[in-house]
Every structure is written in structure tokens, then in C-alpha cells.
Design a protein around this motif. Structure first.
Motif, PDB file in Angstrom:
ATOM      1  N   TYR A 526     -13.654  -7.504   0.156  1.00 50.40           N
ATOM      2  CA  TYR A 526     -13.974  -8.138  -1.129  1.00 50.40           C
ATOM      3  C   TYR A 526     -13.588  -9.620  -1.158  1.00 50.40           C
ATOM      4  O   TYR A 526     -13.557 -10.233  -2.231  1.00 50.40           O
ATOM      5  N   ARG A 527     -13.301 -10.183   0.020  1.00 48.61           N
ATOM      6  CA  ARG A 527     -13.094 -11.624   0.183  1.00 48.61           C
ATOM      7  C   ARG A 527     -12.021 -12.176  -0.760  1.00 48.61           C
ATOM      8  O   ARG A 527     -12.204 -13.189  -1.418  1.00 48.61           O
ATOM      9  N   LEU A 528     -10.905 -11.471  -0.816  1.00 49.68           N
ATOM     10  CA  LEU A 528      -9.812 -11.934  -1.669  1.00 49.68           C
ATOM     11  C   LEU A 528      -9.037 -13.051  -0.980  1.00 49.68           C
ATOM     12  O   LEU A 528      -8.795 -13.006   0.229  1.00 49.68           O
ATOM     13  N   SER A 529      -8.662 -14.040  -1.739  1.00 49.85           N
ATOM     14  CA  SER A 529      -7.895 -15.169  -1.210  1.00 49.85           C
ATOM     15  C   SER A 529      -6.454 -14.751  -0.973  1.00 49.85           C
ATOM     16  O   SER A 529      -5.987 -13.706  -1.448  1.00 49.85           O
ATOM     17  N   ASP A 530      -5.718 -15.578  -0.232  1.00 46.29           N
ATOM     18  CA  ASP A 530      -4.307 -15.298   0.015  1.00 46.29           C
ATOM     19  C   ASP A 530      -3.535 -15.200  -1.298  1.00 46.29           C
ATOM     20  O   ASP A 530      -2.629 -14.366  -1.443  1.00 46.29           O
ATOM     21  N   GLU A 531      -3.883 -16.065  -2.261  1.00 44.41           N
ATOM     22  CA  GLU A 531      -3.199 -16.042  -3.553  1.00 44.41           C
ATOM     23  C   GLU A 531      -3.498 -14.740  -4.306  1.00 44.41           C
ATOM     24  O   GLU A 531      -2.615 -14.161  -4.943  1.00 44.41           O
ATOM     25  N   GLU A 532      -4.736 -14.277  -4.227  1.00 45.95           N
ATOM     26  CA  GLU A 532      -5.109 -13.042  -4.917  1.00 45.95           C
ATOM     27  C   GLU A 532      -4.442 -11.831  -4.272  1.00 45.95           C
ATOM     28  O   GLU A 532      -3.986 -10.918  -4.966  1.00 45.95           O
ATOM     29  N   VAL A 533      -4.363 -11.842  -2.940  1.00 45.21           N
ATOM     30  CA  VAL A 533      -3.664 -10.768  -2.239  1.00 45.21           C
ATOM     31  C   VAL A 533      -2.192 -10.756  -2.629  1.00 45.21           C
ATOM     32  O   VAL A 533      -1.605  -9.698  -2.917  1.00 45.21           O
ATOM     33  N   SER A 534      -1.581 -11.920  -2.673  1.00 47.26           N
ATOM     34  CA  SER A 534      -0.161 -12.011  -3.040  1.00 47.26           C
ATOM     35  C   SER A 534       0.065 -11.513  -4.459  1.00 47.26           C
ATOM     36  O   SER A 534       1.094 -10.877  -4.748  1.00 47.26           O
ATOM     37  N   TYR A 535      -0.892 -11.798  -5.336  1.00 44.65           N
ATOM     38  CA  TYR A 535      -0.774 -11.347  -6.722  1.00 44.65           C
ATOM     39  C   TYR A 535      -0.758  -9.823  -6.786  1.00 44.65           C
ATOM     40  O   TYR A 535       0.101  -9.218  -7.449  1.00 44.65           O
ATOM     41  N   ILE A 536      -1.683  -9.170  -6.094  1.00 48.25           N
ATOM     42  CA  ILE A 536      -1.714  -7.706  -6.077  1.00 48.25           C
ATOM     43  C   ILE A 536      -0.434  -7.150  -5.461  1.00 48.25           C
ATOM     44  O   ILE A 536       0.196  -6.225  -6.007  1.00 48.25           O
ATOM     45  N   GLU A 537      -0.034  -7.733  -4.339  1.00 50.31           N
ATOM     46  CA  GLU A 537       1.155  -7.249  -3.636  1.00 50.31           C
ATOM     47  C   GLU A 537       2.413  -7.380  -4.489  1.00 50.31           C
ATOM     48  O   GLU A 537       3.351  -6.589  -4.371  1.00 50.31           O
ATOM     49  N   SER A 538       2.442  -8.369  -5.365  1.00 50.39           N
ATOM     50  CA  SER A 538       3.628  -8.586  -6.204  1.00 50.39           C
ATOM     51  C   SER A 538       3.725  -7.588  -7.349  1.00 50.39           C
ATOM     52  O   SER A 538       4.796  -7.418  -7.933  1.00 50.39           O
ATOM     53  N   LEU A 539       2.619  -6.935  -7.667  1.00 49.85           N
ATOM     54  CA  LEU A 539       2.588  -6.051  -8.826  1.00 49.85           C
ATOM     55  C   LEU A 539       2.631  -4.569  -8.489  1.00 49.85           C
ATOM     56  O   LEU A 539       3.112  -3.765  -9.290  1.00 49.85           O
ATOM     57  N   ILE A 540       2.102  -4.197  -7.328  1.00 48.60           N
ATOM     58  CA  ILE A 540       1.906  -2.788  -7.020  1.00 48.60           C
ATOM     59  C   ILE A 540       2.828  -2.347  -5.886  1.00 48.60           C
ATOM     60  O   ILE A 540       2.889  -2.982  -4.839  1.00 48.60           O
ATOM     61  N   ARG A 541       3.520  -1.262  -6.102  1.00 52.41           N
ATOM     62  CA  ARG A 541       4.437  -0.732  -5.098  1.00 52.41           C
ATOM     63  C   ARG A 541       3.682   0.054  -4.029  1.00 52.41           C
ATOM     64  O   ARG A 541       2.631   0.644  -4.303  1.00 52.41           O
ATOM     65  N   PRO A 542       4.230   0.105  -2.823  1.00 51.63           N
ATOM     66  CA  PRO A 542       3.627   0.960  -1.788  1.00 51.63           C
ATOM     67  C   PRO A 542       3.706   2.428  -2.217  1.00 51.63           C
ATOM     68  O   PRO A 542       4.643   2.836  -2.906  1.00 51.63           O
ATOM     69  N   MET A 543       2.723   3.210  -1.805  1.00 57.70           N
ATOM     70  CA  MET A 543       2.724   4.650  -2.067  1.00 57.70           C
ATOM     71  C   MET A 543       2.753   5.375  -0.728  1.00 57.70           C
ATOM     72  O   MET A 543       1.827   5.259   0.076  1.00 57.70           O
ATOM     73  N   GLU A 544       3.825   6.100  -0.498  1.00 58.83           N
ATOM     74  CA  GLU A 544       3.975   6.828   0.751  1.00 58.83           C
ATOM     75  C   GLU A 544       3.193   8.140   0.693  1.00 58.83           C
ATOM     76  O   GLU A 544       3.209   8.848  -0.313  1.00 58.83           O
ATOM     77  N   LEU A 545       2.491   8.465   1.769  1.00 53.43           N
ATOM     78  CA  LEU A 545       1.792   9.729   1.890  1.00 53.43           C
ATOM     79  C   LEU A 545       2.670  10.736   2.616  1.00 53.43           C
ATOM     80  O   LEU A 545       3.347  10.396   3.587  1.00 53.43           O
ATOM     81  N   ASP A 546       2.655  11.974   2.123  1.00 54.75           N
ATOM     82  CA  ASP A 546       3.456  13.018   2.767  1.00 54.75           C
ATOM     83  C   ASP A 546       2.920  13.303   4.168  1.00 54.75           C
ATOM     84  O   ASP A 546       1.722  13.251   4.414  1.00 54.75           O
TER      85      ASP A 546
END
Length: 546
Positions: A526-546
Motif C-alpha cells: 500500500y506504498r506507506l511512507s516511513d512516517e506512516e509506518v512509524s505511526y502505525i508501529e507506535s500505536l499497535i502492539r505486536p500480537m503473538e500467535l500460539d
């Protein structure tokens, strides 16, 4: 103490910061928020009137139509007292003018009427010797309260048969009726004469202009309407509370004030029982000039369980354009952004998310909703237990949640009478109630609860929604997509409370189910910029799969 000293005296702490809320439905406004809202209105007035000071206008009228502590009227009185000092030099004459000609309130209960009069007049009786106003001849002054009754609608409820104990004849009684104005249930609010009815006068009338004129005994027009209305009414059993704040907003608009500012829950922006029409009206209202959104209501109302945040808005009758939106999270306010509120069917609360969403939706992709089951897909509620807890030959697994634990029971195919075509699909089960709003507290959020794969054949109760596929490999791919931050970020834009409904997933695009998806692949797609990626990464926690 003189009138001037009473008005100017600032105790620390302010007594109105020390009063506990009546309930989560009738929330007291902190003085700081009331001051901010009044200052916002004064700024708009100055813009609309060539720099004129609202508080120096002796003809300006202010109404709080849902008075609780009286904080809005008290703060407005202080401002008028300062602004009119040169025009009306005598302190007593000035106070009498302000309180009889400019400050008006309609209380929501008898208790709040007394409290508000004490805040504004320094006496619970406006005409007492202790009142700072010497011009009133009635105890209520301009802060009015009168008990109002609900209007029970005979078209609602259930018609039940009873035997008259005196005549022995069969009679029919309508039970479970609802109020035609606010939707309150008779079983909850038809409580008798000794208890509050919570039938708020402001919304229990077909002609609010006429009613307000009757209350204050004159033809009334208000330049500023300000306040914090009751938010909801509890329903039978407390399972589904009925929002009512939208009714107060609508009635206030009917009074045609130049300025209207109110604090209400933020959940109207994306969800809420019976709020679809209200949401559309708010988003399309070009007179809405300012919106300040607190994503965590505890920052405004400590100790009040108000899911989804709180906001206040300014509606300016002279405004016709975009709205200035400010988002506050963790005590940090975003830069105000001019927004067209109706760009989407709900309000995206974070302006920083808009460029990302526009990229994702640019080609009008098919939504993942096309493979997402509806609420109660198989017809069973979360409380359904008509199945065996022991595996038996010929029975299929049924997934359910009991006491917050995920469990598996067993049920016959013959008991499945709805959506039978989905029994033999592989499923990715997702909880209907998400992880909560950790983002409000810690700055990051899981957004959704953990998923699990249910092999075919299988069914589930209302505790789960599920994505369905034909093969195990596709189910594994779907589950990997669900676990990405990209997926859960798009969900977060529509998920304002704990509940994750079918529509919550509307903006998540379908993918091909031929791989295990990663965020890196999705960010690139989806051609997200580095700033947009950083924004998502700052808000959403990783989800571990069993």
C-alpha cells in the motif's frame, strides 16, 4: 463579604472539583473544562462581531438547559461581572442585571437545582437574604426545575391478561411501555412520586421554543447555549443503556442560538445504539466549527467509566465550512486540523491516519467483511448452553466462552438451523469483545483479542465472530493477516469501544490467501511512507500467535 469579593474570591481547591459524580450517566463538568468551553465561545463571538467582547455585552443571554453543579453559569457570571464593570460600575446593580437578564438554567433534578443556585447565587434560594442577587422575588430565580413525568406510549410494551381481584373479570394491562420522548422503560422509571423520574424537561416536549418561553415567562432567545447533558438511561437488567445526549443536542439546535457548545461522549463518532442519524447530522453539519476529542475520558472525568472517550464541540450559526479538530491523548494535544467531517461514514478521530486510509481505499477494494460472519451467525446468543460438554460420535464442536474462558462443547447438526452452509467451513474465530482500550492508558493497543482456528466442521455461539474459508491453509493465511499491525490499525479507526462488530472490519481490504502475511509486505503493497509506518508501529502492539 461584598458582592464583588464573593464573585472574585477563588478558593483552592474549587469546591466544584471536590463533588463526586451522581452517576456515570450524569457527569459533573470540571471547572477547567467549563472555562475552556466558555473561552472558545467568546473567541468565536469576537470573530463574528468584529472583535466585540461577549462578556461586555449587556444584552447577551446564556442558557445551560441541563444544569448540574451550575459551573457553566457560575463561570459565565464571573466573566460578565468583569466585562460589564465599566458599563455598570455599581457592583450590586451589575450582579442584579447579570443574574436576572443574562444567566438562565434548567436543572435536571431538584438536587442539582439547589446545588446550582448555591453555586451561582451563593444561596440555594435566589430570593433569600444570603443571595448575592437582590432582585429576585422567587426562590428559583432563573435556575428552574419542575418535576416532569414520562409519557408512556401504549403502542409499545406487551399486552398482558389479568383477573380483576374484585370483579373476577379478565382485564388487559399494557406492561413494559416506553416513553415516547426519551425511550425510558416504564419498569425502570415509572417508580412513583417519591423518586426522581429522570424525565428531563428539555427533551420531553414537542415545541422546545414554546416550552422555554413558558419556563422563563417571556419570549426568549439565547446567544450562547452551553452545558453537559445526561448521557444515557439504563434499561431493564442494565444490558443495553439508551443514549439520550443526542436528543439534548437536537433540542438545543431548535432554539437557534448563535453559539452552541456541549460536552458529550465521543462514541457517536463511530458507534452507539440509535445514533446513526445523529452521527450523519453531526458529520454533515457545516456549522460545526470546533471539535476537541479526548480519546480517554478519564483525562476529563476521573473515576467515571465512560468508554470511547469524551469530546466537546462548538457550533457557530455563522460558520459554513470545515471543522477544526483537536485530538488529545495522554495529555498531549495534536495540532488543530481543519477537517471535512463527512469524508467517511464515521469520523476518523486521528487526522494522521487519514493519508494511510486514503491509500488503502484508493482502488475501492473488496472488504474482508465479505468472508466475515454476522453477529449470532448460527442464531445462538453468548448464553446458549444446550449442548454436551463431552465429545460424542456424530456431534460437531461448538466453540463458546464461559467465565472468560474459551471452551469447546459438542452439538448435533440437526440443532443447527441457521447458516448450515458454514458448518463445513474452516474458521478463524475472533472474540466479539476486543482487548479493551489499552491505547488510552499506555499509548499502544492490541485492538483485538487473540484469534484461533476452528477446523471444519464446527460452529460457535455469539461470543465469537469468524472469518471462514475452504481450506486449513487459507485459514492460516487469514489468521496471519489478522495478527498484523496493519490489519488491527485499520480496525482501530472504526473501533471506538471494546465491542468489535461486523462493521468494525469494513476498511480492512481482502487479500489473497496464498501466504502468511507480514506487516512489511502490507506496508510495501500500500506504498506507506516511513512516517506512516512509524505511526502505525507506535500505536499497535505486536500480537503473538500460539
Amino acid at each position: 463579604m461584598s458582592v464583588s469579593n464573593l464573585l472574585l474570591n477563588k478558593h483552592n481547591p474549587d469546591v466544584l472539583t471536590c463533588i463526586a459524580n451522581l452517576s456515570n450517566d450524569e457527569v459533573f463538568t470540571p471547572p477547567e473544562m467549563a472555562a475552556a468551553m466558555l473561552d472558545l465561545a467568546a473567541e468565536a463571538w469576537a470573530r463574528d462581531h468584529n472583535g466585540e467582547n461577549l462578556w461586555a455585552n449587556p444584552n447577551a443571554r446564556v442558557l445551560d438547559p441541563f444544569v448540574k453543579t451550575g459551573v457553566f453559569l457560575r463561570e459565565a457570571t464571573h466573566r460578565f461581572n468583569d466585562g460589564l464593570a465599566s458599563l455598570i460600575p455599581d457592583p450590586q446593580e451589575r450582579v442584579n442585571h447579570i443574574l436576572t437578564k443574562q444567566i438562565f438554567g434548567i436543572a435536571i433534578t431538584e438536587l442539582t437545582a439547589l446545588m446550582a443556585r448555591r453555586s451561582v447565587y451563593c444561596s440555594k434560594y435566589a430570593n433569600s437574604e444570603h443571595s448575592i442577587c437582590t432582585a429576585f422575588d422567587t426562590p428559583e430565580g432563573n435556575i428552574w426545575f419542575e418535576r416532569t413525568e414520562h409519557t408512556w406510549d401504549d403502542k409499545t410494551g406487551t399486552r398482558e391478561s389479568h383477573v380483576d381481584p374484585l370483579s373476577g373479570e379478565e382485564i388487559f394491562i399494557r406492561t413494559g411501555r416506553r416513553c415516547s420522548y426519551c425511550g425510558a422503560g416504564e419498569e425502570d422509571y415509572g417508580r412513583g412520586e417519591d423518586l426522581e423520574t429522570h424525565a428531563y424537561t428539555f427533551i420531553h416536549t414537542d415545541d422546545i421554543k414554546k416550552r422555554v418561553n413558558e419556563i422563563f415567562g417571556a419570549s426568549m432567545h439565547f446567544d450562547l447555549i452551553v452545558g453537559n447533558p445526561p448521557y444515557q438511561l439504563g434499561s431493564a437488567g442494565g444490558t443495553r443503556d439508551i443514549p439520550i445526549y443526542q436528543k439534548f443536542v437536537a433540542q438545543a439546535k431548535e432554539l437557534d442560538p448563535q453559539l452552541l457548545t456541549m460536552v458529550i461522549p465521543s462514541r457517536w463518532m463511530a458507534t452507539g445504539l440509535g445514533l446513526n442519524e445523529f452521527r450523519q447530522d453531526m458529520l454533515s453539519d457545516r456549522k460545526l466549527s470546533v471539535l476537541v476529542d479526548y480519546q480517554n475520558a478519564a483525562e476529563v472525568f476521573p473515576g467515571v467509566g465512560l468508554n470511547g472517550g469524551a469530546c466537546y464541540f462548538l457550533r457557530d450559526a455563522t460558520h459554513d465550512g470545515d471543522c477544526e479538530v483537536t485530538t488529545i491523548r495522554g495529555g498531549i494535544a495534536s495540532s488543530p486540523t481543519m477537517r471535512r467531517l463527512d469524508e467517511f461514514d464515521i469520523l476518523v478521530r486521528d487526522a494522521e491516519a487519514l493519508p494511510i486510509l486514503r491509500k488503502v481505499l484508493a482502488d475501492n477494494p473488496m472488504s474482508i467483511n465479505s468472508i466475515l460472519a454476522r453477529d449470532k451467525e448460527f442464531g445462538w446468543t453468548s448464553n446458549f448452553r444446550d449442548f454436551s460438554v463431552h465429545p460424542q460420535e456424530g456431534l460437531i464442536p461448538i466453540h463458546y466462552i464461559e467465565k472468560m474462558q474459551r471452551k469447546v462443547g459438542y452439538i448435533s447438526r440437526a440443532q443447527v438451523t441457521k447458516s448450515v452452509e458454514l458448518i463445513d467451513k474452516w474458521k478463524v474465530l475472533v472474540p466479539a469483545v476486543g482487548s479493551g482500550r489499552e491505547r488510552e492508558k499506555a499509548g499502544v493497543d492490541l485492538v483485538l483479542g487473540p484469534s484461533q482456528i476452528a477446523a471444519a466442521p464446527s460452529v460457535c455461539t455469539q461470543s465469537f465472530l469468524f472469518f471462514y474459508s475452504d481450506t486449513e491453509a487459507e485459514a492460516v493465511s487469514i489468521r496471519s493477516y489478522y495478527s498484523t499491525k496493519f490489519f488491527r490499525f485499520l480496525v482501530s479507526l472504526r473501533k471506538i469501544t471494546q465491542h468489535a462488530t461486523h462493521s468494525t472490519y469494513s476498511w480492512v481490504p481482502m487479500q489473497s490467501w496464498d501466504r502468511e502475511w507480514t506487516d512489511a509486505e502490507l506496508y510495501a503493497k500500500y506504498r506507506l511512507s516511513d512516517e506512516e509506518v512509524s505511526y502505525i508501529e507506535s500505536l499497535i502492539r505486536p500480537m503473538e500467535l500460539d
